[in-house]
Scaffold this active site. Structure first.
Site, PDB file in Angstrom:
ATOM      1  N   ASP A  86       0.872  -1.637   0.237  1.00  9.85           N
ATOM      2  CA  ASP A  86      -0.306   0.666   0.108  1.00  9.85           C
ATOM      3  C   ASP A  86       0.800   1.180  -0.272  1.00  9.85           C
ATOM      4  O   ASP A  86       0.322   2.656  -0.476  1.00  9.85           O
ATOM      5  CB  ASP A  86      -0.782   0.223   0.909  1.00  9.85           C
ATOM      6  N   SER A  87       2.409   1.218  -0.059  1.00 10.98           N
ATOM      7  CA  SER A  87       3.011   1.960  -0.159  1.00 10.98           C
ATOM      8  C   SER A  87       2.595   2.919  -1.676  1.00 10.98           C
ATOM      9  O   SER A  87       3.193   3.664  -1.957  1.00 10.98           O
ATOM     10  CB  SER A  87       4.619   1.375  -0.359  1.00 10.98           C
TER      11      SER A  87
ATOM     12  N   GLU B  23       9.452  -3.801   9.692  1.00  9.48           N
ATOM     13  CA  GLU B  23       9.800  -2.869   9.277  1.00  9.48           C
ATOM     14  C   GLU B  23      10.742  -2.575  10.411  1.00  9.48           C
ATOM     15  O   GLU B  23       9.573  -1.967  11.922  1.00  9.48           O
ATOM     16  CB  GLU B  23       8.649  -2.545   9.328  1.00  9.48           C
TER      17      GLU B  23
END
Ligand code: KIV
Length: 265
Positions: free
Chosen positions: A45-46, A181
């Site tokens: 969804d970046s 992340e």
């Protein structure tokens, strides 16, 4: 190139071999990434930030994710195709099942969900229905407003223990992959050793089983601030294909990420 599946990634982990992942949003770049030997393509969804110019991933819709997953699936034949559930698409277990089903019908082989131990119920139900899941922990960009920015997570002992336990809980619930992340390398190392499922890292040091980068970041086309964990592979390449190949090789040899791309506790 042979077919990449969650089982083949599991085998690589058992053999101590690393694998590569990159974000892709369309057929042309998906095809090139696959040609370069990259194992996993993430429709992240970046795309909200790198394609749409949004200031976060929050505005991305299910329609966006389905469209870009279809595009990537048409361009790739062998890579494992992983698609993100966008912000608020997993409000309830029922929503998670419905939206994951849409991504699988669009061509995904595995869905990725951001969260922690609370994802367990949804993962159990997805698993039961034959939908593989990657659980994304650490810095979860959909929670940027709660986290107070894009900051390294799991720095203190308490936070690190919570994330470690969540990883164990989600593996027990049926997760097939974990993605960490922006966490200290030491924490990523402990989680990777504890987990029998493969762990992908971004800003988590070179200790994880796989690595992922946002394609626009590693091609050096992202404007503005470049996170510490990013390397511009285009800078030393004559073509996009060569940049993808260099990234793939650097990940598999363990040369990328280096200490300059990683975080301490
Ligand atoms: O959306 C995305 O591209 C991601 C990666 C940063 C892991 O989730």
């Amino acid at each position: 190139m042979s077919l990449t599946t969650t089982q083949s990634l599991f085998k690589l982990k058992q053999q101590g071999e690393k694998f590569s992942c990159i974000t892709a949003y369309d057929a042309a770049f998906a095809h090139l990434a696959e040609e370069a030997g990259i194992d996993v393509l993430l429709i992240g969804d970046s795309l909200g930030m790198v394609l749409q110019g949004q200031s976060s991933t929050l505005p991305v819709s299910m329609g966006d994710m389905v469209y870009h997953t279809q595009c990537v699936a048409r361009g790739a034949k062998n890579a494992l195709i992983m698609a993100d559930l966008p912000f608020m698409a997993n409000n309830t277990v029922e929503d998670t099942l419905m939206h994951s089903g849409q991504l699988m019908k669009a061509g995904a082989h595995i869905v990725k969900l951001e969260g922690e131990a609370w994802l367990a119920d949804a993962i159990v139900e997805l698993s039961r229905r034959g939908i593989p899941v990657c659980a994304h922990l650490g810095l979860t960009p959909q929670s940027v407003n709660k986290l107070g920015g894009y900051r390294v997570q799991g720095k203190g002992n308490e936070e690190a223990e919570r994330i470690k336990q969540a990883c164990l809980d989600l593996e027990a619930a049926g997760a097939d992959l974990l993605l960490l992340e922006c966490v200290p390398t030491e924490l990523a190392d402990a989680i990777t050793r504890n987990a029998s499922i493969p762990v992908i890292g971004i800003g988590a040091g070179n200790v994880t089983d796989g690595q992922v980068l946002v394609m626009h970041d590693m091609l050096g086309v992202t404007s503005g601030h470049r996170p510490k964990f990013v390397k511009d592979f285009m800078a030393e390449s004559a073509s996009v294909l060569e940049a993808f190949q260099r990234y793939n090789q650097a990940v598999k040899s363990g040369d990328f990420p280096g200490p300059e791309h990683s975080f301490g506790a």
